[in-house]
Write an enzyme that holds these catalytic residues in place. Structure first.
Site, short mmCIF file in Angstrom:
data_model
loop_
_atom_site.label_atom_id
_atom_site.label_comp_id
_atom_site.label_asym_id
_atom_site.label_seq_id
_atom_site.Cartn_x
_atom_site.Cartn_y
_atom_site.Cartn_z
N VAL A 61 33.28 29.00 44.98
CA VAL A 61 34.27 29.09 46.05
C VAL A 61 35.20 30.28 45.82
CG1 VAL A 61 36.21 27.92 47.18
CG2 VAL A 61 34.17 26.62 46.52
N GLU A 62 35.58 30.52 44.56
CA GLU A 62 36.53 31.58 44.25
C GLU A 62 35.96 32.98 44.45
OE1 GLU A 62 39.61 31.62 43.55
OE2 GLU A 62 40.21 29.63 42.87
N SER A 63 34.78 33.23 43.90
CA SER A 63 34.29 34.61 43.85
C SER A 63 32.84 34.77 44.30
CB SER A 63 34.41 35.14 42.42
OG SER A 63 33.52 34.44 41.56
#
Length: 306
Positions: free
Chosen positions: A189-191
């Site tokens: 989700v982050e990167s």
């Protein structure tokens, strides 16, 4: 005569294809693994090769459980390597339910045969040994791990160029007693598994560490994958202890900070944070995570609520 030679050539080609597809590629095993396998009896070596291949088959949803079955069988033959590898599956909850006591018992059994990696696990981790898994003692079938979240299909479709990140997370997260699948869910989700990712808020790398968090957890270079994951996992481990294993609160704090979760006594009413928690929880559906009470005192609002 020509026709016979053509038919014979086709038969030889088909036979070669069958041999190649039926035999595990030697390239999938490291040189060290091949040396270990060569020191085992042929029946055990074959079981280990099949197990390792199944465990690494990201497109096989039951590959890790099938590997556990094969490691159980090889363990019954007295293989310390199989006991160690089965112990790692129980330690990380891959294919079989996470059970650190069973993992410890397997590491003890393997270390009694001089298995160096098992000895290191016992020296490094706080584990309490008990009984061995039933599948090691008899021909019982090992229990399957709980149903998988979306992260499993996400990982299965990762390009080969990014799969090294999965292996790195497995190692770092397991040593810190954090479920690798929770870490992988956050990274996705982050990167989206980009080690060079950078946000408008200066969050950096795979786990999108902001400078304050990087400094807090001694990350010198947030674009170094190993440092980034170590820092992100250390922070996540702290959050899990701070919120007493509540995954939703820990994930919300990873996005918005523990101060915001304390302020609102739950998931903050920020659209971004609520969407973030929803995305991560879809990929990691387990609501609770084991935590170490020695890491930190619990959140003040949890104390008051209790």
């Amino acid at each position: 005569m020509l026709k016979e030679r053509v038919v014979d050539g086709i038969k030889r080609a088909l036979f070669a294809v069958l041999v190649i597809t039926a035999t595990p590629a030697r390239a999938e095993f490291s040189q060290q693994e091949l040396e270990v396998f060569d020191n085992e009896p042929p029946v055990v070596a074959e079981l280990l090769k099949r197990a390792v291949s199944a465990e690494r088959d990201l497109k096989n949803a039951e590959g890790e459980w099938q590997a556990a079955k094969l490691y159980c069988e090889a363990s019954r033959h007295g293989s310390a390597e199989a006991q160690f590898r089965l112990g790692m599956l129980y330690a990380t909850g891959k294919g079989v339910p996470a059970n650190r006591d069973l993992a410890a018992s397997l590491f003890v059994a393997a270390s009694m045969h001089g298995h160096a990696e098992s000895q290191k696990m016992l020296e490094t981790l706080e584990l309490a040994a008990g009984d061995l898994p039933p599948c090691v003692l008899t021909a019982a079938t090992p229990e399957k791990a709980p149903p998988k979240g979306e992260i499993d299909s996400y990982i299965a479709n990762l390009p080969a160029s990014k799969r090294w990140i999965v292996r790195l997370v497995d190692t770092i997260a397991s040593w810190h007693k954090v479920d690798p699948k929770l870490v992988l869910s956050i990274i996705s989700v982050e990167s989206d598994f980009s080690a060079s990712a950078r946000s408008n808020q200066q969050a950096q790398g795979l786990m999108q560490l902001i400078p304050d968090t990087a400094e807090r957890f001694n990350v010198k270079n947030a674009y170094n994958a190993s440092q980034n994951i170590k820092g992100g996992v250390a922070y996540l481990r702290w959050l899990l202890a701070y919120f007493e294993g509540d995954v939703s609160l820990a994930v919300a704090a990873y996005n918005a900070g523990e101060g915001a979760v304390n302020k609102y006594k739950g998931i903050p009413p920020y659209a971004e944070t609520r969407q973030y928690v929803q995305k991560v929880r879809a990929r990691y559906p387990l609501p609770r995570h084991p935590f170490d009470v020695k890491v930190t005192e619990p959140s003040p609002f949890l104390k008051r609520r209790g």
